[in-house]
Design a protein around this motif. Structure first.
Motif, short mmCIF file in Angstrom:
data_model
loop_
_atom_site.label_atom_id
_atom_site.label_comp_id
_atom_site.label_asym_id
_atom_site.label_seq_id
_atom_site.Cartn_x
_atom_site.Cartn_y
_atom_site.Cartn_z
N SER A 138 20.32 0.08 -4.86
CA SER A 138 19.34 1.10 -4.49
C SER A 138 19.79 1.91 -3.27
CB SER A 138 17.98 0.44 -4.20
OG SER A 138 18.10 -0.55 -3.19
N LEU A 154 12.30 6.92 -7.05
CA LEU A 154 12.43 5.59 -7.66
C LEU A 154 11.06 5.02 -8.05
CD1 LEU A 154 15.14 3.62 -5.62
CD2 LEU A 154 14.97 3.73 -8.12
N LEU A 188 12.74 0.13 -4.75
CA LEU A 188 13.17 -0.68 -5.89
C LEU A 188 12.42 -2.00 -5.92
CD1 LEU A 188 15.14 -0.81 -8.29
CD2 LEU A 188 16.74 -2.02 -6.79
N CYS A 246 17.30 3.17 -11.91
CA CYS A 246 18.10 4.00 -11.00
C CYS A 246 18.76 5.16 -11.76
CB CYS A 246 19.16 3.16 -10.31
SG CYS A 246 18.49 2.04 -9.04
#
Length: 329
Positions: free
Chosen positions: A164, A236, A267, A302
């Motif tokens: 991330s 995200l 994340l 992602c």
């Protein structure tokens, strides 16, 4: 109508270049090291670092000498990198309009690395399926921390945290600065981020003291990553859960980095897992540790975030190009 065609091509060219760069990354991967601009930056920083940072054996560290050498070395390298990128972008302007975006995208490609990043993270999970030691060895290629004491859950958390954070550092942020300032902007960002990765430490590393010698590099990266990191974090999470979006700033503040906590916290919240670095931070700490299936879910998330960011930044680049066209009219 014919007079308008070159103007529209110039406006759309940066966005097309972003698409070309991402497709080249997907299909071609990384160029050979001897031709890789980021590898060349690393070599230059290693050479400059031997001049900027005092050896660990010299005793008590001075402040202003290492700080000044580190700042000067960073700035000289930044001028060379951004100037070289500007020269290449200027040369591209002499080719036919339809070819400019393709060449610009191919020049942009080495400044981002999504394919290599997600493959490295997937290989950590593959290695963990073999043994903990294999997973630790693979993780050591991805992170700079000591990994020999990590258990399976900690190895996976470190890999996902790196995924991330580097989604921003290695992909979204270079695209952001390309949209703002063209190829020189993307190149300057990669110089700053590489310098932070090599110099941005406190105390001793590899036989040299970096507390002051790397101070400028660390702060420069913090400044240049500030907006892209927050963009990456919000994208995200998406807008599916207002509660998670509201929780993100609090999670991000739990990391020492002013920027790294945004994509890492996002994340953790998006997957509803815990991401911890023992003694340093704990993100979404009341959730369960990530399982093997979380790695593939994280890579897919992602990847979707990357393409969403690319679309938004391509539109932003078109707006910047249109403003420049208007200013030059």
């Amino acid at each position: 109508m014919q007079d308008l065609a070159p103007a529209w091509i110039a406006i759309l060219s940066p966005g097309v270049a972003i698409g070309v760069a991402l497709l080249a990354d997907r299909w071609l991967g990384e160029p050979p090291l001897r031709w890789h601009p980021v590898a060349a930056m690393g070599q230059a920083l290693a050479w400059l670092g031997r001049w900027a940072a005092p050896p660990a054996h010299v005793g008590a560290e001075q402040r202003w000498g290492p700080w000044g050498r580190g700042a000067l070395g960073w700035m000289v390298g930044a001028v060379v990198v951004a100037g070289g990128a500007a020269l290449l972008a200027g040369l591209v302007a002499f080719v036919p309009l339809w070819l400019q975006a393709v060449l610009l995208g191919l020049l942009l490609k080495p400044l981002l690395a999504w394919r290599m990043l997600h493959q490295e993270v997937q290989q950590v999970e593959t290695a963990l399926a073999v043994s903990l030691q294999a997973g630790q060895a693979q993780l050591s290629r991805l992170v700079s921390r000591e990994v020999s004491s990590l258990d399976e859950a900690a190895v996976r958390q470190a890999a996902l945290s790196s995924l991330s954070e580097n989604l921003n550092d290695s992909v979204v942020a270079p695209l952001f600065w390309f949209a703002v300032a063209g190829l020189p902007g993307a190149a300057l960002y990669r110089w700053a981020n590489t310098a932070d990765a090599m110099w941005g430490y406190r105390g001793e590393r590899n036989g040299r003291i970096w507390t002051w010698a790397g101070h400028w590099a660390a702060r420069a990266d913090d400044v240049l990553s500030w907006l892209p990191a927050r963009l990456t974090g919000v994208l995200l999470l998406g807008w599916g859960s207002v509660r998670r979006v509201r929780a993100l700033p609090q999670q991000a503040r739990r990391t020492p980095s002013p920027n790294g906590g945004w994509p890492m916290g996002a994340l953790a919240l998006a997957l509803n897992v815990r991401l911890c670095k023992p003694g340093v931070y704990a993100l979404n700490e009341h959730a369960a540790a990530p399982t093997p299936s979380c790695t593939q879910r994280a890579i897919v998330l992602c990847s979707h975030t990357l393409w969403l960011a690319a679309g938004l930044l391509a539109a932003a680049a078109a707006c910047v190009a249109a403003l420049r066209q208007g200013a030059g009219a």
